[in-house]
Scaffold this motif. Structure first.
Motif, PDB file in Angstrom:
ATOM      1  N   UNK A   1      36.640  27.123  58.315  1.00  0.00           N
ATOM      2  CA  UNK A   1      37.300  27.215  57.017  1.00  0.00           C
ATOM      3  C   UNK A   1      37.826  28.616  56.786  1.00  0.00           C
ATOM      4  N   UNK A   2      37.002  29.578  57.126  1.00  0.00           N
ATOM      5  CA  UNK A   2      37.390  30.977  56.970  1.00  0.00           C
ATOM      6  C   UNK A   2      38.626  31.283  57.804  1.00  0.00           C
ATOM      7  N   UNK A   3      38.591  30.854  59.059  1.00  0.00           N
ATOM      8  CA  UNK A   3      39.735  31.100  59.932  1.00  0.00           C
ATOM      9  C   UNK A   3      40.997  30.435  59.400  1.00  0.00           C
ATOM     10  N   UNK A   4      40.826  29.219  58.962  1.00  0.00           N
ATOM     11  CA  UNK A   4      41.987  28.477  58.476  1.00  0.00           C
ATOM     12  C   UNK A   4      42.665  29.214  57.317  1.00  0.00           C
ATOM     13  N   UNK A   5      41.855  29.728  56.399  1.00  0.00           N
ATOM     14  CA  UNK A   5      42.402  30.500  55.289  1.00  0.00           C
ATOM     15  C   UNK A   5      43.265  31.641  55.792  1.00  0.00           C
ATOM     16  N   UNK A   6      42.753  32.348  56.761  1.00  0.00           N
ATOM     17  CA  UNK A   6      43.487  33.504  57.288  1.00  0.00           C
ATOM     18  C   UNK A   6      44.775  33.070  57.967  1.00  0.00           C
ATOM     19  N   UNK A   7      44.722  31.946  58.652  1.00  0.00           N
ATOM     20  CA  UNK A   7      45.943  31.414  59.248  1.00  0.00           C
ATOM     21  C   UNK A   7      47.002  31.164  58.170  1.00  0.00           C
ATOM     22  N   UNK A   8      46.560  30.582  57.074  1.00  0.00           N
ATOM     23  CA  UNK A   8      47.492  30.314  55.984  1.00  0.00           C
ATOM     24  C   UNK A   8      48.104  31.613  55.471  1.00  0.00           C
ATOM     25  N   UNK A   9      47.283  32.632  55.356  1.00  0.00           N
ATOM     26  CA  UNK A   9      47.783  33.931  54.911  1.00  0.00           C
ATOM     27  C   UNK A   9      48.907  34.411  55.823  1.00  0.00           C
ATOM     28  N   UNK A  10      48.675  34.286  57.111  1.00  0.00           N
ATOM     29  CA  UNK A  10      49.661  34.787  58.077  1.00  0.00           C
ATOM     30  C   UNK A  10      50.987  34.049  57.915  1.00  0.00           C
ATOM     31  N   UNK A  11      50.898  32.731  57.839  1.00  0.00           N
ATOM     32  CA  UNK A  11      52.124  31.947  57.681  1.00  0.00           C
ATOM     33  C   UNK A  11      52.849  32.344  56.402  1.00  0.00           C
ATOM     34  N   UNK A  12      52.085  32.541  55.347  1.00  0.00           N
ATOM     35  CA  UNK A  12      52.702  32.909  54.073  1.00  0.00           C
ATOM     36  C   UNK A  12      53.467  34.217  54.205  1.00  0.00           C
ATOM     37  N   UNK A  13      52.842  35.196  54.827  1.00  0.00           N
ATOM     38  CA  UNK A  13      53.502  36.498  54.983  1.00  0.00           C
ATOM     39  C   UNK A  13      54.764  36.369  55.830  1.00  0.00           C
ATOM     40  N   UNK A  14      54.686  35.574  56.891  1.00  0.00           N
ATOM     41  CA  UNK A  14      55.870  35.391  57.749  1.00  0.00           C
ATOM     42  C   UNK A  14      56.996  34.734  56.960  1.00  0.00           C
ATOM     43  N   UNK A  15      56.650  33.690  56.231  1.00  0.00           N
ATOM     44  CA  UNK A  15      57.688  32.937  55.514  1.00  0.00           C
ATOM     45  C   UNK A  15      58.374  33.811  54.477  1.00  0.00           C
ATOM     46  N   UNK A  16      57.643  34.783  53.937  1.00  0.00           N
ATOM     47  CA  UNK A  16      58.234  35.659  52.937  1.00  0.00           C
ATOM     48  C   UNK A  16      58.932  36.859  53.579  1.00  0.00           C
ATOM     49  N   UNK A  17      58.889  36.930  54.904  1.00  0.00           N
ATOM     50  CA  UNK A  17      59.565  38.028  55.588  1.00  0.00           C
ATOM     51  C   UNK A  17      58.885  39.368  55.418  1.00  0.00           C
ATOM     52  N   UNK A  18      57.622  39.345  55.052  1.00  0.00           N
ATOM     53  CA  UNK A  18      56.882  40.590  54.833  1.00  0.00           C
ATOM     54  C   UNK A  18      56.175  40.995  56.128  1.00  0.00           C
ATOM     55  N   UNK A  19      56.833  41.793  56.943  1.00  0.00           N
ATOM     56  CA  UNK A  19      56.305  42.171  58.253  1.00  0.00           C
ATOM     57  C   UNK A  19      54.988  42.943  58.120  1.00  0.00           C
ATOM     58  N   UNK A  20      54.990  43.905  57.244  1.00  0.00           N
ATOM     59  CA  UNK A  20      53.793  44.719  57.047  1.00  0.00           C
ATOM     60  C   UNK A  20      52.557  43.842  56.792  1.00  0.00           C
ATOM     61  N   UNK A  21      52.725  42.947  55.839  1.00  0.00           N
ATOM     62  CA  UNK A  21      51.588  42.116  55.450  1.00  0.00           C
ATOM     63  C   UNK A  21      51.225  41.130  56.563  1.00  0.00           C
ATOM     64  N   UNK A  22      52.227  40.616  57.240  1.00  0.00           N
ATOM     65  CA  UNK A  22      51.949  39.676  58.332  1.00  0.00           C
ATOM     66  C   UNK A  22      51.115  40.353  59.416  1.00  0.00           C
ATOM     67  N   UNK A  23      51.519  41.539  59.793  1.00  0.00           N
ATOM     68  CA  UNK A  23      50.773  42.264  60.825  1.00  0.00           C
ATOM     69  C   UNK A  23      49.361  42.555  60.339  1.00  0.00           C
TER      70      UNK A  23
END
Lengths: 261, 261
Positions: B207-229
């Motif tokens: 569950x914890x990992x899944x949450x973090x995966x969602x975070x990554x996708x969200x940052x990518x979709x918003x084009x926020x490179x800093x946050x994605x990394x």
DNA sequence: GATCATAAAATCGTCGACGATTTGAAGAAA
DNA sequence: TTTCTTCAAATCGTCGACGATTTTATGATC
């Protein structure tokens, strides 16, 4: 007439290695002068290195066929060991192994070249950042020694020697990062880059490169990670641009395209 | 009784593959049940995958010997092909090839584990940055589909399936970077990580990992490179920490240490 | 009973050989 | 002359075998 796997004096040297040196000449570019001094060292590594050097020195242009029987008689071993070496060369992208059609020297496309440099930038950026964190005073001294070697190599104006020192510099910087895995990947990429550089004619801007190397060392020694990464990136971008610009279809490239078939 | 190199129906299946299934039991952990469904597919890849899966599923703990004759009779091929597969497995660090002493399943040390994760952070950081630049709307949709698959796998609570989807997610994100070379390197590292995770007991924090995966996708979709990394880095650091903490010398680990010898 | 030397078994590294595929050339047909 | 067919040479993929090394089992000695 049997074979011993370990490093012992073996009679195979007299059997085949000295049998044919440069007698034949079957029209097309083949691999004459691959076999080195023929020391009693590890056969496997010797074959690998010979092919690798041959590719780097343009004696084996891209597309050159590397038939197993030829390598066997050249190095006085059976196909089993040649085959193993070829598999390793394929994994390092030095040669391409086509099923049932033999091995040929790899011919990187412009697209591949771009991706290789992109990957290299990513890896070297990460590694210099680590190097800035982990380097010691002694490391900086050694880097300065390498830079001095570069100056000597530049003075001699012998391209292969210069390329060697430049490779050493990058690998040494990367080694400071302290990550053997990333270092191994980068080693692979630098080999492929060298192959490409050799392919697209030696770009003589050694002085320019040397300056940039100095910049990088300076940034590392001052602990300025941002600047070190930027300097490394700029250096690699410049290297790629110089390569791409310096190949307006030279004579040699045309011949390579022909025997690529 | 000869051999055909291509993909044709061969009688070897009846010769050896069905000869022994799980009959023997020579004291130590050996490889029973490696051979899969025995389809007529490409033999080489089948052997590789079988060993790989065996390692991933704990059936082949680190240190397990993989004798060539055994693999030969299990898969109904000669040593030449087994040997080739073993060489590939060695290059991918799945097994260790000791000269004259055979192949054993690799046993990553804590130090190696740290370096692997460090390398993986460097590569994935570079790749998500590229992914942010190059992704399209359709890519985001596919990532969301993968996230949905993760939720299903979590609901089933079957660890191997979950691990598979998690692997897929990382590889898909990396693929968006558009660099096959970096992707290949990362694939290798993710395999090794999976091996390690399997070694140090499945950490159930899906569950914890899944949450973090969602975070990554969200940052990518918003084009926020800093946050994605940053999100990717945090995710990987967390993954490593969870692994390192979850091995206070469990029973299984002790047994592994014993047969490591 | 434990330790060491010896012998047997298992396993690895390399080799030569056989069949299958590909390549290249010679010859026939258009 | 060009193109297609046929055939021979070259090359690759796989196999089984032999010697060398390692591992394991056996027996002697302390």
């Amino acid at each position: 007439m049997t074979q011993k796997p370990s490093a012992k004096p073996r009679k195979t040297a007299s059997t085949a290695a000295g049998a044919r040196k440069a007698g034949r000449g079957p029209a097309r570019t083949d691999m004459a002068g691959i076999a080195a001094v023929d020391g009693g060292a590890d056969v496997e590594q010797r074959i690998y290195q010979s092919v690798f050097d041959g590719v780097l020195n343009q004696r084996l242009p891209p597309g050159t066929k590397l038939p197993e029987p030829a390598l066997c008689s050249l190095f006085g071993v059976s196909r089993a060991v040649v085959r193993k070496v070829l598999q390793r060369l394929e994994h390092d992208r030095i040669v391409e192994l086509r099923p049932n059609r033999g091995a040929v020297v790899a011919a990187p496309t412009p697209e591949e070249t771009r991706k290789i440099f992109e990957a290299r930038r990513a890896l070297e950026a990460a590694l210099v950042e680590l190097a800035v964190q982990r380097h010691s005073g002694k490391d900086i001294e050694e880097l300065h020694a390498l830079l001095h070697q570069e100056e000597e190599a530049m003075a001699n104006a012998y391209q292969p020697a210069w390329a060697q020192t430049a490779r050493n510099f990058h690998l040494r910087v990367a080694a400071l990062g302290g990550n053997p895995i990333l270092l191994a990947y980068l080693t692979e990429l630098i080999s492929r880059c060298s192959l490409i550089v050799a392919l697209y004619e030696p770009a003589g801007n050694a002085a320019c490169e040397h300056e940039e190397h100095c910049d990088i060392v300076d940034a590392i020694s001052k602990g300025d990670a941002k600047r070190a990464v930027a300097a490394m990136n700029a250096h690699l971008v410049g290297l790629e641009e110089r390569i791409c610009l310096e190949r307006p279809s030279s004579v040699k490239t045309l011949a390579q395209m022909l025997n690529l078939a």
